[in-house]
Design a protein around this motif. Structure first.
Motif, mmCIF file in Angstrom:
data_model
loop_
_atom_site.group_PDB
_atom_site.id
_atom_site.type_symbol
_atom_site.label_atom_id
_atom_site.label_comp_id
_atom_site.label_asym_id
_atom_site.label_seq_id
_atom_site.Cartn_x
_atom_site.Cartn_y
_atom_site.Cartn_z
ATOM 1 N N LEU A 6 0.826 -1.211 0.000
ATOM 2 C CA LEU A 6 0.000 0.000 0.000
ATOM 3 C C LEU A 6 0.860 1.261 0.000
ATOM 4 O O LEU A 6 0.570 2.217 -0.730
ATOM 5 N N PHE A 7 1.914 1.297 0.811
ATOM 6 C CA PHE A 7 2.694 2.534 0.903
ATOM 7 C C PHE A 7 3.559 2.739 -0.337
ATOM 8 O O PHE A 7 3.879 3.880 -0.666
ATOM 9 N N ILE A 10 0.956 4.423 -2.508
ATOM 10 C CA ILE A 10 0.715 5.811 -2.086
ATOM 11 C C ILE A 10 1.923 6.673 -2.452
ATOM 12 O O ILE A 10 1.772 7.733 -3.075
ATOM 13 N N PHE A 29 2.162 12.277 4.515
ATOM 14 C CA PHE A 29 0.713 12.428 4.380
ATOM 15 C C PHE A 29 0.056 12.153 5.727
ATOM 16 O O PHE A 29 0.696 11.656 6.658
ATOM 17 N N ARG A 30 -1.222 12.517 5.837
ATOM 18 C CA ARG A 30 -1.934 12.333 7.111
ATOM 19 C C ARG A 30 -2.341 10.870 7.285
ATOM 20 O O ARG A 30 -2.767 10.224 6.320
ATOM 21 N N ASP A 31 -2.241 10.387 8.522
ATOM 22 C CA ASP A 31 -2.730 9.044 8.826
ATOM 23 C C ASP A 31 -4.253 9.021 8.651
ATOM 24 O O ASP A 31 -4.954 9.939 9.079
ATOM 25 N N ILE A 32 -4.749 7.966 8.034
ATOM 26 C CA ILE A 32 -6.194 7.872 7.753
ATOM 27 C C ILE A 32 -6.998 7.681 9.041
ATOM 28 O O ILE A 32 -8.200 7.951 9.074
ATOM 29 N N ASN A 33 -6.343 7.235 10.095
ATOM 30 C CA ASN A 33 -7.020 6.946 11.368
ATOM 31 C C ASN A 33 -6.250 7.614 12.503
ATOM 32 O O ASN A 33 -5.610 6.938 13.311
ATOM 33 N N LEU A 41 2.284 10.520 8.608
ATOM 34 C CA LEU A 41 3.151 9.393 8.277
ATOM 35 C C LEU A 41 4.244 9.900 7.348
ATOM 36 O O LEU A 41 3.939 10.546 6.328
ATOM 37 N N ASN A 88 6.977 1.759 14.544
ATOM 38 C CA ASN A 88 6.530 0.453 15.008
ATOM 39 C C ASN A 88 7.300 -0.598 14.205
ATOM 40 O O ASN A 88 7.417 -0.475 12.977
ATOM 41 N N GLY A 94 3.588 -3.506 16.795
ATOM 42 C CA GLY A 94 2.416 -2.775 16.311
ATOM 43 C C GLY A 94 2.460 -2.405 14.844
ATOM 44 O O GLY A 94 1.581 -1.688 14.361
ATOM 45 N N GLN A 95 3.457 -2.902 14.108
ATOM 46 C CA GLN A 95 3.528 -2.558 12.684
ATOM 47 C C GLN A 95 2.465 -3.343 11.914
ATOM 48 O O GLN A 95 2.346 -4.561 12.068
ATOM 49 N N GLU A 96 1.682 -2.606 11.124
ATOM 50 C CA GLU A 96 0.628 -3.238 10.315
ATOM 51 C C GLU A 96 0.909 -3.115 8.834
ATOM 52 O O GLU A 96 0.435 -3.928 8.032
ATOM 53 N N ILE A 97 1.632 -2.058 8.451
ATOM 54 C CA ILE A 97 2.006 -1.860 7.048
ATOM 55 C C ILE A 97 3.518 -2.099 6.976
ATOM 56 O O ILE A 97 4.296 -1.347 7.593
ATOM 57 N N HIS A 101 7.934 3.356 7.917
ATOM 58 C CA HIS A 101 7.323 4.683 8.052
ATOM 59 C C HIS A 101 7.507 5.160 9.484
ATOM 60 O O HIS A 101 7.601 4.359 10.416
ATOM 61 N N HIS A 103 5.789 7.639 12.357
ATOM 62 C CA HIS A 103 4.604 8.407 12.766
ATOM 63 C C HIS A 103 5.073 9.701 13.428
ATOM 64 O O HIS A 103 5.979 9.681 14.275
#
Ligand code: 5GP
Ligand code: ZN
Length: 110
Positions: A6-7, A10, A29-33, A41, A88, A94-97, A101, A103
């Protein structure tokens, strides 16, 4: 790597994500959540899975991330009030992507 990341998509401009900053090495860019009033991010354009995968060759990218953070803090008005910079690392961290990156989190009432 890149097709399923995904990144990478983007950072490569393949989505309608608005960039607050773009340099040769980094997009922001801004975090979506968002979890704070300011939650950005900072993402290298090059695909690097996580901090664990950094090599000496990535030194310029790492500096670019930190200089982008310095400048974005001023742009977002949080340089004086303060903020957190967080990586993360892997699932337990806690890394999901799985594209490196950083934060930037801040903007709370002080
Ligand atoms: P991680 O947990 O991997 O450190 O952080 C990934 C972050 O990416 C999460 O905070 C999540 O909200 C954010 N995110 C996931 N998908 C998207 C997206 O499509 N656009 C944006 N702007 N942020 C995303
Ligand atoms: Zn990627």
């Amino acid at each position: 790597m890149g097709d399923d990341c995904l990144f990478c998509k983007i950072a490569g401009g393949e989505t309608d994500t608005d960039f607050l900053m773009e340099t040769d090495d980094v997009v922001v860019f801004r975090d979506i959540n968002p979890i704070a009033p300011v939650h950005l991010l900072l993402v290298p354009k090059r695909h690097i899975r996580s901090v664990n995968d950094l090599t000496e060759e990535d030194s310029p990218v790492l500096s670019a991330l930190l200089f982008a953070a310095r400048d974005m803090a001023v742009q977002m008005g949080v340089d004086a009030t303060g903020y957190k910079l967080i990586f993360n690392v892997e699932k337990g961290g806690g890394q999901e992507i799985f594209h490196l990156h950083m934060h930037m989190i801040g903007g709370w009432e002080s």
